[in-house]
Design an enzyme around this catalytic site. Sequence first.
Site, PDB file in Angstrom:
ATOM      1  CG  HIS A  49       0.179   4.012   0.344  1.00  0.00           C
ATOM      2  ND1 HIS A  49       0.524   2.695   0.508  1.00  0.00           N
ATOM      3  CD2 HIS A  49       1.330   4.730   0.387  1.00  0.00           C
ATOM      4  CE1 HIS A  49       1.838   2.621   0.624  1.00  0.00           C
ATOM      5  NE2 HIS A  49       2.354   3.829   0.554  1.00  0.00           N
ATOM      6  CG  ASP A  84       6.706  -0.748   3.140  1.00  0.00           C
ATOM      7  OD1 ASP A  84       5.665  -1.406   3.326  1.00  0.00           O
ATOM      8  OD2 ASP A  84       6.833   0.053   2.193  1.00  0.00           O
ATOM      9  CD  GLU A 117      10.486   0.972   1.306  1.00  0.00           C
ATOM     10  OE1 GLU A 117       9.492   1.435   1.879  1.00  0.00           O
ATOM     11  OE2 GLU A 117      10.691   1.118   0.086  1.00  0.00           O
ATOM     12  CB  CYS A 128      10.597   9.425   4.081  1.00  0.00           C
ATOM     13  SG  CYS A 128      10.916   7.822   3.338  1.00  0.00           S
TER      14      CYS A 128
END
Length: 599
Positions: free
Chosen positions: A200, A466, A442, A513
């Site tokens: 992230h 993920d 995910e 995404c």
Amino acid sequence: MTEQQSQKTEHIFRGVQVSPGIARGVIYLYGPQEEPAEKTVVAAEDVPKEFTRFEQALIKTRQQLTEIPTHFGKELGSESASIFDAHLLVLDDPMLTEQVFRRLEAEKINVEWILQEVADLYFQVLSKVEDSYLRERAADVRDVARRIMRNLRGEHREDLQHLPGPRIVVAQDLSPSDTALMDRTKVLGFATDAGSRTSHTAIIARSQGVPAVVAMHDVSQQVATGDEALLDGYSGLLIINPTQSTLYEYGQIEIRHHTVEERLALLREKPAQTRDGRRIELAANIEFPDEAASARDHGAEGIGLYRTEFLFLNRRDLPGEDEQFAAYQNVAKVMSPHPVIIRTIDIGGDKLFSPGHGQAERNPFLGWRGVRFSLDRPDVFKLQIRAALRAGAEGNIKLMYPMISCLSELERAAALLNECKDELRREGRAFNDKMEVGAMVEVPSAALVAEQLAGHVNFFSIGTNDLIQYTLAVDRVNERVAHLYAPTFPAVLRLIKMVVDAARAHKIWVGVCGEMAGDPLLVPLLLGLGADELSMSAVSLPLVKFVVRAMNLSDAQALADRALRSQSPGEVQGWLEDYVRSIAPEVVELVKPKQSATP
Ligand code: PEP
Ligand code: MG
């Protein structure tokens, strides 16, 4: 450059480029955790000196704790500054300081060691008590003690939100909270020893347009604060003491990139449509409401993923319904009439609440994260759902749940959504009764039962970051296994295909995404597999649109069919590169790291 600098030797460090751009400036080394204090005996006549040192460190600490929030409140909203209020309370509490003075007098040991002992003891005791308020104070005691310790040692480690000027930040690692807090006006770029493309921290750097390079091994031990540097976020290089010819070379590279950017900007108003007529939705991912404007300026036709958990980080309290409502409404206004997909909080994994909010987990990515957390904390979850429903009264808002692994989780979330609607109806508040709801896919189990889930949602969004991590059992933030993290692995592609097939069968749309969606080389693969929407960092959008407009869907479908039958991710990557080179050679040149500048 001064004469002295020109005599210094140029050093090139190589890592993995995660956010494009070039930064030139001075290094700021963001320090690792402090070394433990060593125990030394102090002569009786020197004890008063230790008293004075401690007193001065306390004065300095108080000064910092009162000054930082002034700046902090302005940047992030005054509520975040409450952490510093809590720290001031600890400092004012004689419990900690008096013990240090008492033991100094009695034991005649250096003050650093005594402070460490006293603070550790308090931390241990407080972190075990039942009362959650007191447990939170444990982290405050530890943080304050660290700050006093730094002042005792005369370390001038600034916080990332309080940098002395524009700097290239080098660190062993940065957490998403560190990155979220950093002063965006002063961070020119950053380089870290650890990290990966889908961490992230890297994702935030891309969203904010800050050049970044990760996985640089031990670069934080090789450079020093004040070194002149050039950070190349295109090729993954940190160049210390760049020579005149390197600076010239990079000047030329920047000109070339600007020329390409200008060409890409011309596509802003053009549709993302393949040569053979397939229209694709291109949306942006954001972490903070103020990124919506950049998303719109890069031509995004919506926010495909709003990572709302960033509203919850770096603070002691939880954001209330009205605060969330205002944030969601803001984003919806900026993006209007396009949709904004509010992803309910995905706290956990590498994004943790402030210290003290919950216990450390051994396997946080497999632990209490995403919708698991939300379903266990309906008080927190419902506030978020209510805020989204209310913001949907005027804005084009959709809701999406992260980490769904089975149907029962979707059903429980739906029940809470209905409860929220009933409440709002009773309260006579405006909200969108027909708000569309989607599930992130995910977790491999969700992909495998996508057929069951599809009938309960309006859309799917595939979180490949993920999905890859869990399918291949490769930690997405661990650079030691980063070479095993392969988006083109046929096992991953087959799961994506299952999700698309389930969506088609139930006539719902499916987006992607994860970071795959923003990689121009992977775009033909995702579209060939059947994605209807791609959502990515805003900066990636123009190049992705360029590829979409250059390709044929029929070619991409043939390529995807071959990829599904392949046995090797490398082979698939090669086919994709060849295909994109055949339709848009300049794109491959832009995204492939420069090979010549090896250290
Ligand atoms: C993903 O997992 O692909 C995703 C988009 O969500 P996040 O990166 O926030 O986990
Ligand atoms: Mg995810």
